[in-house]
Design an enzyme around this catalytic site. Sequence first.
Site, short mmCIF file in Angstrom:
data_model
loop_
_atom_site.label_atom_id
_atom_site.label_comp_id
_atom_site.label_asym_id
_atom_site.label_seq_id
_atom_site.Cartn_x
_atom_site.Cartn_y
_atom_site.Cartn_z
N ASN A 22 71.18 60.08 101.76
CA ASN A 22 69.76 60.33 102.00
C ASN A 22 68.94 59.08 102.29
O ASN A 22 67.83 59.17 102.84
CB ASN A 22 69.17 61.09 100.81
CG ASN A 22 69.61 62.54 100.82
OD1 ASN A 22 69.13 63.32 101.64
ND2 ASN A 22 70.55 62.89 99.96
N THR A 25 67.42 74.08 101.40
CA THR A 25 67.62 73.76 102.82
C THR A 25 68.87 74.50 103.27
O THR A 25 69.86 73.94 103.67
CB THR A 25 67.72 72.26 103.11
OG1 THR A 25 67.82 72.09 104.53
CG2 THR A 25 68.88 71.60 102.46
N SER A 65 68.67 57.87 110.43
CA SER A 65 69.21 56.83 111.32
C SER A 65 70.39 57.35 112.12
O SER A 65 70.93 58.41 111.86
CB SER A 65 69.63 55.62 110.51
OG SER A 65 70.62 55.96 109.58
#
Length: 408
Positions: free
Chosen positions: A403, A199, A408
């Site tokens: 994670n 990523t 949220s």
Amino acid sequence: MGDSLPRSPLAPSSFPQLPVIKGLRLCAGAAGVKYQGRNDVMLAVMDPGTTVAGTFTRSKTRSAPVRDCQAKLGGDSSAGAAILVNSGNSNAFTGHYGQTSVAEICAAVADITGLPEARIFTASTGVIGEPLPHDRIIAQIKDLNDGLDATALEAAAEAIMTTDTFAKGASAEVTIGGETVSIAGIAKGSGMIAPDMATMLVYIFTDAQLPQAALQAELSRLCDRSFNCITVDSDTSTSDSLMLCATGASGVDVSDSAEFSQALEAVMLDLSHQVVRDGEGATKFVEIQITGAVSDAEAKIHGLSIANSPLVKTAIAGEDPNWGRVVMAIGKSGAEADRDLLSISFGDVLVAEKGWVSPNYREEDGAAQMTRDEITIKVDLGLGDGTCTVWTCDLTHQYITINADYRS
């Protein structure tokens, strides 16, 4: 989210001073894609004659921006190029909507910069599966274009962060034929990091001259020795993109230049190591050196098996010199190994040899190695000349905390 996390204990003391790359200008801005009160989009524009190379995730669920960039590589370089990146939303697993977002962003950048759409490259990083609010990004493009500045690499590095705790940059300068060639790169990446890219978004710029095919070959070769030799958590992202852009503005042709290759590799290693040092929750930077394998490829299999083992990584987090877990990871890797030829060292401490614990090994010596911030694990398989070095970090409670509530 990255704003609220404490800075990694393995982070460099400050962002490095990067050289200006002739033929490159950048700008960062706030589009409010997800994060409030911080820059989350960056635009880089390069002069006509810029060649562009890239390596990307091999994920079968890779994002719309990745697929679009892959399709555009190798095009006509006469008109220059632009890169637009947003953080906060990866525009991945968003179906036809994702493709529409890429097309509309590219059209808007082309319209404002005057560049052809075929030379507009985009990337998105962040949450998977949520439509990208591309109108917010498009609304910022004129301001970004108006604010382009050759000295804005650090601002660009900050704008592309997600769970990163620090901006990542590296550079090198070499003298070739009496002329200076500069290289500067920025990166983001912290979790969902595994070889075949991660990523990660990585952008490296140079004012060297190099044809696109040669630039691509060099990037792919060096990627296999740097970014494809790191792992944080064994998870391969949908959004990995590494792009290398050569503006040619120095007027120096670096074809077949060993000095340029060495400098580029140094920048790529530096950036890849910074990604590991910012591994989510990391407290230890770990280098795993494999020697004596049947081949380099098998050495890499063993190295990544050790580096990706949750049992090895949690032992390192707990500063436990549990060499049995290294033995386990070698045994399960699928590459050739012989128990009775194997030796393992932690740093300069020989732990195990010839299928058994070393007669001179003392547990307190191994434990002392584990207390360090930077740890080296050496494995010699005794089978051949194959070697590989990979880099990883430990696995801590903080990785789970980050994670468990990422969305949220």
